[in-house]
Design a protein around this motif. Structure first.
Motif, mmCIF file in Angstrom:
data_model
loop_
_atom_site.group_PDB
_atom_site.id
_atom_site.type_symbol
_atom_site.label_atom_id
_atom_site.label_comp_id
_atom_site.label_asym_id
_atom_site.label_seq_id
_atom_site.Cartn_x
_atom_site.Cartn_y
_atom_site.Cartn_z
ATOM 1 N N LEU A 48 0.811 -1.214 0.000
ATOM 2 C CA LEU A 48 0.000 0.000 0.000
ATOM 3 C C LEU A 48 0.847 1.269 0.000
ATOM 4 N N ALA A 49 2.016 1.211 0.639
ATOM 5 C CA ALA A 49 2.837 2.422 0.753
ATOM 6 C C ALA A 49 4.268 2.065 1.103
ATOM 7 N N ILE A 50 5.172 2.925 0.670
ATOM 8 C CA ILE A 50 6.555 2.901 1.130
ATOM 9 C C ILE A 50 6.824 4.289 1.691
ATOM 10 N N LEU A 51 7.184 4.353 2.952
ATOM 11 C CA LEU A 51 7.381 5.622 3.639
ATOM 12 C C LEU A 51 8.842 5.799 4.016
ATOM 13 N N ASP A 52 9.301 7.040 4.050
ATOM 14 C CA ASP A 52 10.660 7.356 4.449
ATOM 15 C C ASP A 52 10.783 7.215 5.968
ATOM 16 N N GLY A 53 11.644 6.307 6.409
ATOM 17 C CA GLY A 53 11.793 6.023 7.829
ATOM 18 C C GLY A 53 12.133 7.229 8.689
ATOM 19 N N PRO A 54 13.159 8.023 8.336
ATOM 20 C CA PRO A 54 13.503 9.179 9.164
ATOM 21 C C PRO A 54 12.363 10.206 9.272
ATOM 22 N N THR A 55 11.597 10.396 8.207
ATOM 23 C CA THR A 55 10.472 11.337 8.257
ATOM 24 C C THR A 55 9.401 10.848 9.219
ATOM 25 N N VAL A 56 9.058 9.559 9.133
ATOM 26 C CA VAL A 56 8.049 8.995 10.036
ATOM 27 C C VAL A 56 8.529 9.086 11.487
ATOM 28 N N THR A 57 9.799 8.761 11.724
ATOM 29 C CA THR A 57 10.346 8.812 13.082
ATOM 30 C C THR A 57 10.317 10.239 13.621
ATOM 31 N N ALA A 58 10.694 11.219 12.816
ATOM 32 C CA ALA A 58 10.696 12.616 13.269
ATOM 33 C C ALA A 58 9.284 13.085 13.607
ATOM 34 N N ARG A 59 8.323 12.745 12.779
ATOM 35 C CA ARG A 59 6.934 13.161 13.037
ATOM 36 C C ARG A 59 6.361 12.444 14.256
ATOM 37 N N ARG A 60 6.680 11.161 14.402
ATOM 38 C CA ARG A 60 6.205 10.426 15.571
ATOM 39 C C ARG A 60 6.793 11.012 16.844
ATOM 40 N N THR A 61 8.091 11.319 16.815
ATOM 41 C CA THR A 61 8.747 11.893 17.994
ATOM 42 C C THR A 61 8.103 13.226 18.363
ATOM 43 N N ALA A 62 7.843 14.064 17.369
ATOM 44 C CA ALA A 62 7.195 15.354 17.636
ATOM 45 C C ALA A 62 5.793 15.156 18.213
ATOM 46 N N ALA A 63 5.037 14.221 17.657
ATOM 47 C CA ALA A 63 3.670 13.974 18.133
ATOM 48 C C ALA A 63 3.661 13.453 19.566
ATOM 49 N N VAL A 64 4.569 12.536 19.877
ATOM 50 C CA VAL A 64 4.632 11.980 21.233
ATOM 51 C C VAL A 64 5.081 13.053 22.219
ATOM 52 N N SER A 65 6.008 13.906 21.816
ATOM 53 C CA SER A 65 6.463 14.993 22.687
ATOM 54 C C SER A 65 5.326 15.967 22.976
ATOM 55 N N LEU A 66 4.552 16.324 21.963
ATOM 56 C CA LEU A 66 3.415 17.214 22.166
ATOM 57 C C LEU A 66 2.379 16.573 23.071
ATOM 58 N N LEU A 67 2.067 15.307 22.836
ATOM 59 C CA LEU A 67 1.097 14.608 23.677
ATOM 60 C C LEU A 67 1.560 14.576 25.125
ATOM 61 N N ALA A 68 2.835 14.281 25.353
ATOM 62 C CA ALA A 68 3.369 14.254 26.716
ATOM 63 C C ALA A 68 3.261 15.623 27.376
ATOM 64 N N ALA A 69 3.588 16.672 26.632
ATOM 65 C CA ALA A 69 3.486 18.027 27.186
ATOM 66 C C ALA A 69 2.043 18.367 27.539
ATOM 67 N N GLN A 70 1.113 17.989 26.668
ATOM 68 C CA GLN A 70 -0.301 18.272 26.926
ATOM 69 C C GLN A 70 -0.820 17.509 28.140
ATOM 70 N N ARG A 71 -0.389 16.268 28.302
ATOM 71 C CA ARG A 71 -0.894 15.440 29.398
ATOM 72 C C ARG A 71 -0.194 15.708 30.719
ATOM 73 N N LEU A 72 1.071 16.083 30.685
ATOM 74 C CA LEU A 72 1.855 16.177 31.908
ATOM 75 C C LEU A 72 2.073 17.604 32.407
ATOM 76 N N ALA A 73 1.832 18.603 31.564
ATOM 77 C CA ALA A 73 2.040 19.984 31.980
ATOM 78 C C ALA A 73 1.024 20.350 33.049
ATOM 79 N N PRO A 74 1.454 21.101 34.058
ATOM 80 C CA PRO A 74 0.506 21.514 35.117
ATOM 81 C C PRO A 74 -0.664 22.317 34.555
ATOM 82 N N ARG A 75 -0.394 23.185 33.584
ATOM 83 C CA ARG A 75 -1.433 23.992 32.948
ATOM 84 C C ARG A 75 -1.235 23.901 31.441
ATOM 85 N N PRO A 76 -1.835 22.950 30.766
ATOM 86 C CA PRO A 76 -1.626 22.764 29.326
ATOM 87 C C PRO A 76 -1.914 23.992 28.482
ATOM 88 N N ASP A 77 -2.785 24.895 28.962
ATOM 89 C CA ASP A 77 -3.109 26.099 28.173
ATOM 90 C C ASP A 77 -1.952 27.068 28.212
#
Length: 77
Positions: A48-77
């Motif tokens: 179905l697809a061939i994806l560039d590994g480094p691009t997927v890893t960079a986007r996943r890392t950014a997404a997980v970092s944002l999710l962690a900040a949103q969930r763990l920050a004392p005041r996400p706003d």
């Protein structure tokens, strides 16, 4: 050099991440880590697809970092 194969699947897709690590590549102006992600349909086996590994890893890392900040920050706003 090393080759890493990381498979995963569910009821709809099978995914394989292929990564090569060649330490000496830096001295030749090449990335030490290179990779691709291949996605297959489980029912037909069709690719179905061939994806560039480094691009997927960079986007996943950014997404997980944002999710962690949103969930763990004392005041996400």
């Amino acid at each position: 050099a090393s080759l890493f194969v990381m498979p995963a699947h569910d009821a709809e897709v099978a995914i394989t991440k292929l990564i090569t690590f060649v330490h000496d590549n830096a001295s030749h102006g090449l990335p030490s880590i290179q990779g691709d992600i291949v996605v297959f349909d489980v029912a037909s086996g069709q690719r179905l697809a061939i994806l560039d590994g480094p691009t997927v890893t960079a986007r996943r890392t950014a997404a997980v970092s944002l999710l962690a900040a949103q969930r763990l920050a004392p005041r996400p706003d």
